[in-house]
Design a protein around this motif. Sequence first.
Motif: not given
Length: 72
Positions: A4-7
């Motif tokens: 989550p929150g990491v592309t």
Amino acid sequence: MAKPGVTPKLRYRLLTGPDDKSFCERLSAALEDGYELYGSPSVTFNGKNVIAAQAIILRATSATPRKSSTSK
């Protein structure tokens, strides 16, 4: 699956921009991040600046699953 929150990294990118130090720095950073050159660079002139383009790819690893050509 990405955190989550990491592309997640794209497997293919086309870097473009004026052929200057900044473009070379962006390309160098991508190579240090695991990307590889794909094909030859291209350049054009827009009437003011030389514009460069370079395709780069991220080789498939266990961390970058491939989609099946049959999946939709």
